[in-house]
Design an enzyme around this catalytic site. Structure first.
Site, PDB file in Angstrom:
ATOM      1  N   ASP A 148       0.790  -1.230  -0.098  1.00 59.49           N
ATOM      2  CA  ASP A 148      -0.187   0.016   0.020  1.00 59.49           C
ATOM      3  C   ASP A 148       0.914   1.204   0.029  1.00 59.49           C
ATOM      4  O   ASP A 148       0.475   2.574  -0.512  1.00 59.49           O
ATOM      5  CB  ASP A 148      -1.034  -0.008   1.344  1.00 59.49           C
ATOM      6  CG  ASP A 148      -1.808   1.211   1.199  1.00 59.49           C
ATOM      7  OD1 ASP A 148      -2.526   1.568   0.506  1.00 59.49           O
ATOM      8  OD2 ASP A 148      -1.571   2.090   2.352  1.00 59.49           O
ATOM      9  N   HIS A 207      -7.230   6.228   2.953  1.00 60.06           N
ATOM     10  CA  HIS A 207      -7.461   7.143   2.049  1.00 60.06           C
ATOM     11  C   HIS A 207      -6.060   7.416   1.069  1.00 60.06           C
ATOM     12  O   HIS A 207      -6.083   8.412   0.222  1.00 60.06           O
ATOM     13  CB  HIS A 207      -7.513   8.668   2.948  1.00 60.06           C
ATOM     14  CG  HIS A 207      -8.608   8.493   3.904  1.00 60.06           C
ATOM     15  ND1 HIS A 207      -9.818   8.668   3.395  1.00 60.06           N
ATOM     16  CD2 HIS A 207      -8.612   8.252   5.202  1.00 60.06           C
ATOM     17  CE1 HIS A 207     -10.665   8.457   4.634  1.00 60.06           C
ATOM     18  NE2 HIS A 207      -9.900   8.223   5.495  1.00 60.06           N
ATOM     19  N   ARG A 208      -4.950   6.722   1.185  1.00 57.66           N
ATOM     20  CA  ARG A 208      -4.198   6.991   0.420  1.00 57.66           C
ATOM     21  C   ARG A 208      -4.366   6.792  -1.023  1.00 57.66           C
ATOM     22  O   ARG A 208      -3.760   7.469  -1.914  1.00 57.66           O
ATOM     23  CB  ARG A 208      -2.730   5.765   0.714  1.00 57.66           C
ATOM     24  CG  ARG A 208      -1.444   6.130  -0.023  1.00 57.66           C
ATOM     25  CD  ARG A 208      -0.311   5.184   0.630  1.00 57.66           C
ATOM     26  NE  ARG A 208      -0.006   5.783   1.636  1.00 57.66           N
ATOM     27  CZ  ARG A 208       0.107   5.121   2.906  1.00 57.66           C
ATOM     28  NH1 ARG A 208      -0.330   3.887   2.953  1.00 57.66           N
ATOM     29  NH2 ARG A 208       0.639   5.586   3.918  1.00 57.66           N
ATOM     30  N   ALA A 209      -5.378   5.647  -1.653  1.00 54.42           N
ATOM     31  CA  ALA A 209      -5.711   5.473  -2.922  1.00 54.42           C
ATOM     32  C   ALA A 209      -6.082   6.704  -3.491  1.00 54.42           C
ATOM     33  O   ALA A 209      -5.914   7.282  -4.706  1.00 54.42           O
ATOM     34  CB  ALA A 209      -6.507   4.466  -3.039  1.00 54.42           C
TER      35      ALA A 209
END
Length: 359
Positions: A201, A282-284
């Site tokens: 991720d 929330h990284r995506a």
């Protein structure tokens, strides 16, 4: 001065459009978080990474600085450069090509991060530092082949440094920090083991590459490679104008990027795609938007369009999709693109049926 005369031209690479686009977007906006390239051997992964350096403009560095600090302190200065700046009127400047630093399999933590001489620190009262690979990679490209075979704690440290832009080396009560901002590119063959989801991720973009199946494309690849090996200088000269055009385009995109605006509608689409496709965290969302802004800048636009969001979502979401334990395989890029288009069109999202394996 380092040159790229021995590097295969980026613009001569056949196919692998996702690979080339992902590298370009990260070169324009390193905040995307780097690229993880998964695939079988012999698909041009390392060739593309090294060729990317040929498209990047030379950088101004402080002369004789082991870290290649920016003369104006952009990204921060190392301790030596700060001292030199205080004792003189400015810093000496030189220019150099962007470097590709390869992290070899089996490299120790000291080789990567650098080492502190504790004896000198304790008995002589001064810090003596032996720089590691991260010092050399500052303002360049750090290339990790077979990243899935590195020890997890070392991968974790590398990802932390890549995100913070600062390498902190601590031994006992002695510590030293230096700037370390670089484009992180990792490659791996999934057949030799996967990365833990937590590490996976952390890479901004993850793509899968495969050998091309089209006969004419494969013929072009072989012809190009043979021509390059027969006369590297002449072959590179053939692509010189195309390389120069792309180098200018990347530089213009970097300059334009701060002016690129993301509208509420496009931002909402990035979030909707992540939510509907079942991505955790929330990284995506952030990666999708940052990559879309870089794509708009690459195309000379100051506004992100829905098409940009859809294109970069495929690059940012795939390795973050939550897989059910009974699913035989993850979505490939084509199927994920179809799902993205369906969500963007407002159609209901229906995951493909899962076949349960026989006990």
């Amino acid at each position: 001065m380092q040159t790229h005369l021995s590097l295969f031209p980026f613009t001569a690479i056949v196919g692998q459009e996702d690979l080339k686009l992902s590298l370009l977007l990260n070169a324009i906006n390193p905040a995307i978080g780097g690229v993880l390239i998964r695939g079988e051997r012999g698909t041009g992964k390392s060739t593309a990474v090294r060729a990317l350096a040929g498209l990047l403009p030379e950088v101004e560095v402080v002369s004789d600085c082991i870290y290649g600090c920016h003369p104006l302190g952009v990204d921060g200065l190392c301790e030596d450069c700060r001292s030199r700046r205080r004792s003189s009127n400015g810093l000496p400047v030189t220019r150099r090509a962007v470097q590709v630093v390869t992290l070899p399999l089996g490299a120790t933590e000291d080789r990567v991060l650098g080492t502190l001489d504790l004896e000198a620190a304790l008995h002589e009262g001064r810090r003596r530092f032996e720089p590691g690979l991260l010092a050399r990679a500052h303002r360049g490209i750090l290339y990790i082949d077979e990243v899935n075979l590195l020890e997890d704690h070392l991968v974790d440290v590398l990802l932390d440094v890549a995100a913070s832009g600062l390498n902190v080396v601590e031994r006992e009560s002695v510590s030293l920090a230096h700037p370390a901002r670089f484009l992180l590119v990792g490659t791996m063959n999934p057949e030799e083991g996967e990365l833990r989801p937590q590490l996976l991720d952390r890479f901004g973009i993850c793509i899968d590459v495969k050998g091309l199946l089209n006969q004419s494309d494969r013929v072009r690849i072989v012809r190009n490679r043979l021509a390059f090996e027969h006369d590297p200088k002449g072959y590179i000269q053939t692509y010189q104008q195309a390389e120069t055009d792309w180098k200018n385009r990347v530089q213009q995109a970097r300059t334009l990027l701060p002016e690129v605006q993301v509208g509420d509608r496009e931002l909402a689409l990035a979030v909707q795609l992540a939510l509907t496709l079942g991505v955790e965290g929330h990284r995506a969302d952030l990666v999708t938007v940052r990559a879309a802004a870089a794509l708009a800048a690459l195309e000379g636009r100051k506004t992100v369009e829905r098409a940009d969001i859809k294109r970069t979502a495929v690059l940012a979401l795939r390795h973050r999709l939550v897989r059910h334990p009974l699913e035989e395989e993850e979505l490939d890029a084509v199927r994920l693109t179809e799902q993205v288009e369906a969500v963007a069109a407002g159609e209901p999202f229906n995951p493909p049926p899962t076949e349960k394996k026989s006990p």
